[in-house]
Design a protein around this motif. Structure first.
Motif, PDB file in Angstrom:
ATOM      1  N   PHE A   1       8.107  -1.434   1.748  1.00 14.77           N
ATOM      2  CA  PHE A   1       8.987  -2.246   2.601  1.00 14.77           C
ATOM      3  C   PHE A   1       9.553  -3.439   1.836  1.00 14.77           C
ATOM      4  CE2 PHE A   1       6.926   0.003   5.977  1.00 14.77           C
ATOM      5  CZ  PHE A   1       7.857   0.003   6.996  1.00 14.77           C
ATOM      6  N   VAL A   2       8.706  -4.102   1.074  1.00  9.59           N
ATOM      7  CA  VAL A   2       9.131  -5.317   0.389  1.00  9.59           C
ATOM      8  C   VAL A   2       9.676  -4.993  -1.002  1.00  9.59           C
ATOM      9  CG1 VAL A   2       8.370  -7.539  -0.502  1.00  9.59           C
ATOM     10  CG2 VAL A   2       7.443  -6.701   1.647  1.00  9.59           C
TER      11      VAL A   2
ATOM     12  N   GLN B   1       6.203   3.317  -8.903  1.00  8.57           N
ATOM     13  CA  GLN B   1       5.428   3.729  -7.741  1.00  8.57           C
ATOM     14  C   GLN B   1       4.426   4.780  -8.176  1.00  8.57           C
ATOM     15  OE1 GLN B   1       5.849   2.822  -4.322  1.00  8.57           O
ATOM     16  NE2 GLN B   1       3.976   4.025  -4.337  1.00  8.57           N
ATOM     17  N   ARG B   2       3.220   4.721  -7.672  1.00 12.32           N
ATOM     18  CA  ARG B   2       2.255   5.789  -7.980  1.00 12.32           C
ATOM     19  C   ARG B   2       2.797   7.122  -7.496  1.00 12.32           C
ATOM     20  NH1 ARG B   2      -2.442   4.168  -4.207  1.00 12.32           N
ATOM     21  NH2 ARG B   2      -0.561   4.023  -2.953  1.00 12.32           N
TER      22      ARG B   2
ATOM     23  N   SER C   1       3.314   8.636  -1.253  1.00 17.91           N
ATOM     24  CA  SER C   1       4.406   7.712  -1.601  1.00 17.91           C
ATOM     25  C   SER C   1       5.381   8.194  -2.666  1.00 17.91           C
ATOM     26  CB  SER C   1       3.811   6.386  -2.082  1.00 17.91           C
ATOM     27  OG  SER C   1       3.236   5.693  -1.019  1.00 17.91           O
TER      28      SER C   1
ATOM     29  N   LYS D   1       9.403   8.253  -2.592  1.00 17.29           N
ATOM     30  CA  LYS D   1      10.242   7.049  -2.689  1.00 17.29           C
ATOM     31  C   LYS D   1      10.990   7.006  -4.027  1.00 17.29           C
ATOM     32  CE  LYS D   1       6.873   4.592   0.145  1.00 17.29           C
ATOM     33  NZ  LYS D   1       5.843   3.563   0.232  1.00 17.29           N
TER      34      LYS D   1
ATOM     35  N   THR E   1      -3.578  -1.966  -9.769  1.00 14.01           N
ATOM     36  CA  THR E   1      -2.275  -2.310 -10.347  1.00 14.01           C
ATOM     37  C   THR E   1      -2.439  -3.342 -11.457  1.00 14.01           C
ATOM     38  OG1 THR E   1      -1.284  -1.909  -8.204  1.00 14.01           O
ATOM     39  CG2 THR E   1       0.049  -3.125  -9.750  1.00 14.01           C
TER      40      THR E   1
ATOM     41  N   THR F   1       0.846 -10.569  -0.365  1.00 12.24           N
ATOM     42  CA  THR F   1       0.050 -11.565   0.354  1.00 12.24           C
ATOM     43  C   THR F   1      -1.409 -11.296   0.017  1.00 12.24           C
ATOM     44  OG1 THR F   1       1.629 -11.492   2.146  1.00 12.24           O
ATOM     45  CG2 THR F   1      -0.517 -12.482   2.627  1.00 12.24           C
TER      46      THR F   1
ATOM     47  N   LYS G   1      -3.357  -9.672  10.138  1.00 11.94           N
ATOM     48  CA  LYS G   1      -4.304  -9.592   9.024  1.00 11.94           C
ATOM     49  C   LYS G   1      -4.444 -10.856   8.178  1.00 11.94           C
ATOM     50  CE  LYS G   1      -1.283  -7.702   5.388  1.00 11.94           C
ATOM     51  NZ  LYS G   1      -0.954  -8.953   4.729  1.00 11.94           N
TER      52      LYS G   1
ATOM     53  N   ARG H   1       4.292  -1.166  13.221  1.00 12.48           N
ATOM     54  CA  ARG H   1       2.982  -1.496  12.655  1.00 12.48           C
ATOM     55  C   ARG H   1       2.196  -2.476  13.534  1.00 12.48           C
ATOM     56  NH1 ARG H   1       4.495  -3.000   6.690  1.00 12.48           N
ATOM     57  NH2 ARG H   1       6.266  -3.900   7.771  1.00 12.48           N
TER      58      ARG H   1
HETATM   59  N1  LIG Z   1       6.465  -5.664   5.364  1.00 15.90           N
HETATM   60  C1  LIG Z   1       6.527  -6.903   5.802  1.00 15.90           C
HETATM   61  O1  LIG Z   1       7.085  -7.164   6.870  1.00 15.90           O
HETATM   62  C2  LIG Z   1       5.953  -8.033   4.966  1.00 15.90           C
HETATM   63  C3  LIG Z   1       6.316  -9.365   5.229  1.00 15.90           C
HETATM   64  C4  LIG Z   1       5.830 -10.400   4.421  1.00 15.90           C
HETATM   65  C5  LIG Z   1       4.934 -10.085   3.409  1.00 15.90           C
HETATM   66  N2  LIG Z   1       4.561  -8.783   3.196  1.00 15.90           N
HETATM   67  C6  LIG Z   1       3.607  -8.525   2.127  1.00 15.90           C
HETATM   68  O2  LIG Z   1       4.208  -7.777   1.078  1.00 15.90           O
HETATM   69  C7  LIG Z   1       3.225  -6.945   0.462  1.00 15.90           C
HETATM   70  C8  LIG Z   1       3.726  -5.512   0.364  1.00 15.90           C
HETATM   71  O3  LIG Z   1       3.917  -5.040   1.696  1.00 15.90           O
HETATM   72  P1  LIG Z   1       4.803  -3.777   2.037  1.00 15.90           P
HETATM   73  O4  LIG Z   1       5.105  -3.888   3.490  1.00 15.90           O
HETATM   74  O5  LIG Z   1       5.902  -3.632   1.062  1.00 15.90           O
HETATM   75  O6  LIG Z   1       3.730  -2.604   1.788  1.00 15.90           O
HETATM   76  P2  LIG Z   1       4.012  -1.038   1.619  1.00 15.90           P
HETATM   77  O7  LIG Z   1       2.733  -0.349   1.925  1.00 15.90           O
HETATM   78  O8  LIG Z   1       5.265  -0.660   2.304  1.00 15.90           O
HETATM   79  O9  LIG Z   1       4.321  -0.893   0.067  1.00 15.90           O
HETATM   80  C9  LIG Z   1       3.376  -0.990  -0.947  1.00 15.90           C
HETATM   81  C10 LIG Z   1       3.746   0.068  -1.983  1.00 15.90           C
HETATM   82  O10 LIG Z   1       2.921  -0.099  -3.135  1.00 15.90           O
HETATM   83  C11 LIG Z   1       2.564   1.178  -3.599  1.00 15.90           C
HETATM   84  N3  LIG Z   1       1.387   1.102  -4.456  1.00 15.90           N
HETATM   85  C12 LIG Z   1       0.090   0.983  -4.082  1.00 15.90           C
HETATM   86  N4  LIG Z   1      -0.705   0.976  -5.179  1.00 15.90           N
HETATM   87  C13 LIG Z   1       0.101   1.072  -6.267  1.00 15.90           C
HETATM   88  C14 LIG Z   1      -0.121   1.127  -7.670  1.00 15.90           C
HETATM   89  N5  LIG Z   1      -1.368   1.077  -8.166  1.00 15.90           N
HETATM   90  N6  LIG Z   1       0.959   1.234  -8.495  1.00 15.90           N
HETATM   91  C15 LIG Z   1       2.211   1.287  -7.987  1.00 15.90           C
HETATM   92  N7  LIG Z   1       2.476   1.270  -6.662  1.00 15.90           N
HETATM   93  C16 LIG Z   1       1.445   1.146  -5.807  1.00 15.90           C
HETATM   94  C17 LIG Z   1       2.347   1.964  -2.320  1.00 15.90           C
HETATM   95  O11 LIG Z   1       2.357   3.346  -2.532  1.00 15.90           O
HETATM   96  C18 LIG Z   1       3.520   1.491  -1.472  1.00 15.90           C
HETATM   97  O12 LIG Z   1       4.691   2.245  -1.676  1.00 15.90           O
HETATM   98  C19 LIG Z   1       1.956  -7.094   1.314  1.00 15.90           C
HETATM   99  O13 LIG Z   1       1.107  -8.022   0.709  1.00 15.90           O
HETATM  100  C20 LIG Z   1       2.457  -7.659   2.600  1.00 15.90           C
HETATM  101  O14 LIG Z   1       1.474  -8.418   3.264  1.00 15.90           O
HETATM  102  C21 LIG Z   1       5.070  -7.758   3.939  1.00 15.90           C
END
Ligand SMILES: NC(=O)c1ccc[n+]([C@@H]2O[C@H](COP(=O)([O-])OP(=O)(O)OC[C@H]3O[C@@H](n4cnc5c(N)ncnc54)[C@H](O)[C@@H]3O)[C@@H](O)[C@H]2O)c1
Length: 555
Positions: free
Chosen positions: A55-56, A82-83, A88, A91, A167, A186, A336, A410
């Motif tokens: 997402f981010v 991306q793994r 995933s 993507k 990572t 976060t 969380k 979510r």
């Molecule tokens: N989504 C929101 O609304 C939001 C808002 C503010 C902050 N955040 C923070 O941003 C961070 C990311 O959130 P998100 O919503 O993007 O999560 P997400 O689950 O959508 O994305 C995380 C990605 O990282 C990948 N990943 C995991 N392990 C990996 C590795 N070892 N190597 C490469 N890729 C790997 C996952 O497969 C996934 O695609 C979190 O800490 C979240 O708290 C999210």
């Protein structure tokens, strides 16, 4: 997941299968990336790897790839990494086609990703983490979850640092000594300095690199909705670095890629302060929402409409951010983030006395996590007042997402409403104009991760894998005995009670969870023989009595 022969596929949400590359493809993939990087270096571009294109990360990667220097040229070449996991991997090929792996209500997401990949050619994606060897800067956007072991008891949960730690290890094994690593995830306060930095330092020592790794933190404040891109690019940021060199580098980088002119950057002394900022701002938000739960119950039992109370308070500028909590809080962050702080105090920072003073944040999260259960009580009571039982009742839930006019489900309060009513024997149908699939149910065995579904807190949940979202409200209402207005999506705001009752085919119970109904609409439902109940709206009883009196007057 699907397999054909030895090939394993990763399936996108739209159902497209992508074959996960075998090990023998990795070298060729690295050569492809290296060639593009060489070309970008010739154009004086900085090479940025974004780890995790969820997402981010997917949108942040595109924002960086869209950045221009003072002369108007694109200054960065970005590799989203991306793994290649079954969950995933899809993507990667989607991004490489210029398609966003994230579905958003903001049209700029698709435009931005397509422009960067296909027109600017400043954004690519790969599954081969060897690309880290080519990076000048790495941005970490992998998840760091907080798993709860009990419903309504945050303190027994724990942070899940596995993805982040893995990572960091991969980054440490691959990056060059001068590469800046920026954690945007976060994290539990202390993670950047006391978990991630030691991992990088150990990896450098093993590789006999003498210099200190350059590590920084700057959290995301992204908001799902129609301003998704702006909530990353055109928004106030906070950052810090583990040492002066990292701090200088992260500040320079963020000024190059974000709109820090209109939205000034705050630079903190240490990453633990930047990390704590994120946790405190979200705990504050969770707390002001939870605080109104008790007044919501007070209002219901004493003839008070909390919606009008809030409106009256908001007129006072000092109190303008008071918010009605709806049927639970939801979203990825508020349920969380306070938990990450509470957990870090003991498990990263080493203090044992957290329970002696962490009172408000855990209580707020627990209240928010369980508020939706009261909605099930209201549905039960409304049906009872109509001489019906909740068991086997046909109940329509309107709104699956956690906030209005977005498709993000979510940790939505609506999920808990469905689970509790199902446990009580109701037959649930769902309408939502923005949500295609409610994976929390359809894939409850594996989503959000195996063993993490809220289904584990309730009985009779197996059949919910068959739950599908309807887009046709009139069809969804047919034969419904109760309608729950769970989210104030625009199409629900001016629903005509006549039509609702006509579509349902009979007077029904209407439950308003978000101050959606006007007093006129409430009165109208009563006149049509319906029962109405609502979170925090005790004045409904008065409207009911007035309608009854009016009727008696007519007789
Ligand atoms: N989504 C929101 O609304 C939001 C808002 C503010 C902050 N955040 C923070 O941003 C961070 C990311 O959130 P998100 O919503 O993007 O999560 P997400 O689950 O959508 O994305 C995380 C990605 O990282 C990948 N990943 C995991 N392990 C990996 C590795 N070892 N190597 C490469 N890729 C790997 C996952 O497969 C996934 O695609 C979190 O800490 C979240 O708290 C999210």
């Amino acid at each position: 997941m699907s397999t054909a022969g030895n090939t394993v596929y990763s399936t996108s949400p739209s159902g497209e299968n992508f074959a996960i590359p075998p090990k023998e493809d990795y070298d060729g993939e690295f050569q492809r990336v290296e060639k593009l990087v060489d070309q970008a270096r010739e154009e004086n571009k900085e090479i940025v790897v974004v780890m995790g294109v969820g997402f981010v990360g997917a949108v942040m990667a595109a924002i960086i790839a869209d950045a221009r220097d003072k002369t108007g040229n694109h200054s960065k070449f970005v590799i989203g990494c991306q793994r290649p996991s079954v969950r995933s991997y899809w993507k990667i090929p989607m991004l490489n086609r210029g398609q966003s792996p994230v579905k958003a209500e903001d049209p700029e997401v698709d435009e931005l990703i397509s422009r960067c990949v296909l027109t600017n050619k400043t954004l690519i994606a790969t599954y081969n983490s060897d690309c880290l060897k080519l990076a000048d800067c790495v941005v970490v956007d992998v998840q760091c979850d907080f798993s709860k072991n009990d419903l309504g008891c945050m303190t027994t949960g724990q942070a899940d640092m596995a993805a982040l730690e893995a990572t960091m290890r991969t980054i440490g094994q691959n990056i060059g000594p001068d590469c800046l690593v920026l954690i945007e995830t976060t994290v539990a306060p202390g993670t950047t300095e006391f978990v991630a930095w030691p991992i990088l330092k150990k990896a450098f020592a093993r590789r006999e690199i003498q210099s200190v790794p350059l590590l920084a933190h700057s959290f995301e404040r992204v908001m799902p909705g129609k301003d998704y891109v702006a909530s990353i690019r055109d928004f106030w940021r906070v950052c810090s670095g583990c040492n002066p060199a990292a701090k200088k580098r992260v500040e320079k980088f963020l000024r190059q890629v974000l709109n820090t002119t209109d939205f000034p950057l705050t630079v903190m002394d240490r990453p633990i302060e930047s990390e704590t900022t994120k946790i405190v701002e979200n705990s504050y938000r969770a707390t002001i929402l939870a605080f109104l739960n008790e007044w919501s119950l007070f209002a219901e039992r004493n003839g008070v409409d909390l919606i009008k109370v809030i409106k009256a308070i908001k007129a006072r500028p000092t109190h303008s951010n008071i918010i009605f909590p709806g049927p639970g809080i939801g979203g990825y962050c508020l349920p969380k983030d306070g938990g990450l702080g509470y957990w870090a105090y003991r498990h990263i920072l080493g203090f044992e006395d957290g329970d002696s003073f962490f009172k408000i944040t855990p209580t707020a999260i627990d209240i928010n996590d369980t508020r939706a259960l009261h909605v099930a009580e209201l549905v039960r009571d409304a049906l009872r007042n109509m001489g019906r039982y909740i068991a086997a009742a046909e109940v329509l839930l309107c709104g699956a997402s956690y906030r209005q006019d977005v498709g993000d489900t979510r940790y939505s309060g609506s999920e808990l409403v469905v689970r509790k009513l199902t446990e009580m024997g109701a037959e649930i149908r769902v309408h939502d104009p923005y949500v295609e699939h409610w994976y929390e149910f359809e894939k409850q065995d594996v989503y959000p991760a195996p063993g993490h579904s809220w289904s584990r807190f309730f009985r009779n949940q197996d059949e919910l894998t068959n739950l599908r979202i309807s887009k046709d409200l009139s069809a969804a209402l047919k034969g419904a005995e109760a309608m729950i207005l769970a989210v104030p999506h625009s199409p629900y705001l001016d629903l005509d009670p006549e039509k609702v009752v006509k579509w349902a085919g009979n007077p029904l119970a209407v439950i308003d969870c978000f101050g959606i109904l006007t007093d006129d609409q409430i009165g109208h439902y009563f006149r049509l023989g319906c029962e109405v109940k609502a979170l925090g709206r005790g004045h409904i009883q008065r409207i009911k009595e007035e309608v009854r009196k009016g009727r008696q007057g007519e007789l």
